[in-house]
Enzyme design. Structure first.
Site, PDB file in Angstrom:
ATOM      1  N   CYS A   6      41.817  45.977   1.111  1.00  0.00           N
ATOM      2  CA  CYS A   6      40.865  47.072   0.973  1.00  0.00           C
ATOM      3  C   CYS A   6      39.956  47.213   2.200  1.00  0.00           C
ATOM      4  CB  CYS A   6      39.996  46.853  -0.267  1.00  0.00           C
ATOM      5  SG  CYS A   6      39.117  48.330  -0.790  1.00  0.00           S
ATOM      6  N   ASP A 122      35.742  41.916 -10.378  1.00  0.00           N
ATOM      7  CA  ASP A 122      35.153  41.647  -9.070  1.00  0.00           C
ATOM      8  C   ASP A 122      33.826  40.909  -9.221  1.00  0.00           C
ATOM      9  OD1 ASP A 122      34.788  43.965  -6.212  1.00  0.00           O
ATOM     10  OD2 ASP A 122      34.619  41.774  -6.341  1.00  0.00           O
TER      11      ASP A 122
HETATM   12  O1  LIG Z   1      34.313  47.014   0.370  1.00  0.00           O
HETATM   13  C1  LIG Z   1      33.257  47.655   0.307  1.00  0.00           C
HETATM   14  O2  LIG Z   1      32.461  47.771   1.276  1.00  0.00           O
HETATM   15  C2  LIG Z   1      32.889  48.383  -0.961  1.00  0.00           C
HETATM   16  C3  LIG Z   1      31.697  49.119  -1.015  1.00  0.00           C
HETATM   17  C4  LIG Z   1      31.369  49.805  -2.190  1.00  0.00           C
HETATM   18  C5  LIG Z   1      32.220  49.776  -3.300  1.00  0.00           C
HETATM   19  C6  LIG Z   1      33.417  49.041  -3.260  1.00  0.00           C
HETATM   20  C7  LIG Z   1      33.741  48.339  -2.090  1.00  0.00           C
HETATM   21  N1  LIG Z   1      34.894  47.558  -2.030  1.00  0.00           N
HETATM   22  C8  LIG Z   1      35.757  47.525  -3.147  1.00  0.00           C
HETATM   23  C9  LIG Z   1      36.859  46.555  -3.140  1.00  0.00           C
HETATM   24  O3  LIG Z   1      37.843  46.788  -3.842  1.00  0.00           O
HETATM   25  C10 LIG Z   1      36.753  45.228  -2.408  1.00  0.00           C
HETATM   26  O4  LIG Z   1      38.052  44.896  -1.930  1.00  0.00           O
HETATM   27  C11 LIG Z   1      36.290  44.167  -3.404  1.00  0.00           C
HETATM   28  O5  LIG Z   1      34.968  44.482  -3.804  1.00  0.00           O
HETATM   29  C12 LIG Z   1      36.364  42.761  -2.810  1.00  0.00           C
HETATM   30  O6  LIG Z   1      35.522  42.689  -1.684  1.00  0.00           O
HETATM   31  P1  LIG Z   1      35.408  41.287  -0.857  1.00  0.00           P
HETATM   32  O7  LIG Z   1      34.602  40.339  -1.716  1.00  0.00           O
HETATM   33  O8  LIG Z   1      34.719  41.675   0.416  1.00  0.00           O
HETATM   34  O9  LIG Z   1      36.816  40.776  -0.623  1.00  0.00           O
END
Ligand SMILES: O=C(O)c1ccccc1NCC(=O)[C@H](O)[C@H](O)COP(=O)(O)O
Length: 197
Positions: A6, A122
């Site tokens: 993502c 999440d």
């Molecule tokens: O990734 C972002 O900046 C974000 C911002 C606002 C809403 C959703 C967002 N990401 C969504 C996702 O699916 C991410 O992959 C997920 O939250 C995991 O994030 P991480 O802990 O950084 O791998």
């Protein structure tokens, strides 16, 4: 193991994720350091073959805004992050896109409870890169659900063993700086996730 990468914003990283074998690629279309304009997401999505799902990520926008941005971005799925009501998913049903509900572990963890097709469980703050107690949800989510929140190539095997998810989703863990993806980390994450389950 279903794997979503993502927060992509550069062609080289989209290509790296596709070549590594990712099943889904996410473009953030809401407030975030990873945000891209729908038109840029559309240009990136054109690099993605049909068997890989392109996902537009939203948080808090109303269905009309989501619909307009998803159409402009030409994505195959919309991901609603946070406490969107069931009615938001119902309102987007006719879009013909895969619906993804992304919540923290305190929500209803039955995939399909809001007529979504996929569920992401999440950390409380999405995109934070912060690990959380993945084992705490083991056995609770049902259906096609992905674990997210603080995953990385180094810990995805541990996270999968702890939570036993259908899939995994990562953003920060494949970056060398906030919003700056790394192709080697992307390849490593997909390989480690495949090996884990
Ligand atoms: O990734 C972002 O900046 C974000 C911002 C606002 C809403 C959703 C967002 N990401 C969504 C996702 O699916 C991410 O992959 C997920 O939250 C995991 O994030 P991480 O802990 O950084 O791998």
């Amino acid at each position: 193991m279903y794997v979503k990468i993502c927060g992509l914003s550069e062609p080289e990283h989209v290509t790296a994720a596709v070549e590594a074998g990712a099943d889904a690629i996410g473009f953030v279309l809401t407030e975030s350091p990873r945000r891209v304009a729908p038109e840029r997401a559309a240009a990136l999505a054109r690099l993605v073959p049909g068997h890989v799902l392109t996902v537009g990520v939203f948080r808090g926008e109303d269905p009309a805004t989501v619909r307009a941005a998803a159409l402009a971005a030409q994505v195959g799925a919309v991901q609603l992050h946070g406490r969107h009501p069931h009615a938001d998913f119902t309102a987007l049903k006719d879009l013909g896109a895969t619906l993804v509900r992304a919540v923290d572990s305190t929500a209803d963890l039955r995939c399909g409870a809001f007529d979504e097709d996929l569920l992401i469980v999440d950390a409380p703050r999405p995109g934070s890169g912060l690990p959380w107690d993945w084992a705490a949800v083991r056995g609770r989510p049902t259906g096609r659900w992905m674990l997210a929140g603080g995953l990385s190539p180094a810990n995805v095997a541990e996270a999968v063993a702890a939570a036993d998810p259908w899939g995994v989703d990562v953003s920060s863990g494949v970056e060398v700086a906030p919003g700056v993806k790394d192709s080697a980390l992307i390849r490593s994450f997909v390989a480690q996730a495949r090996r884990a389950g």
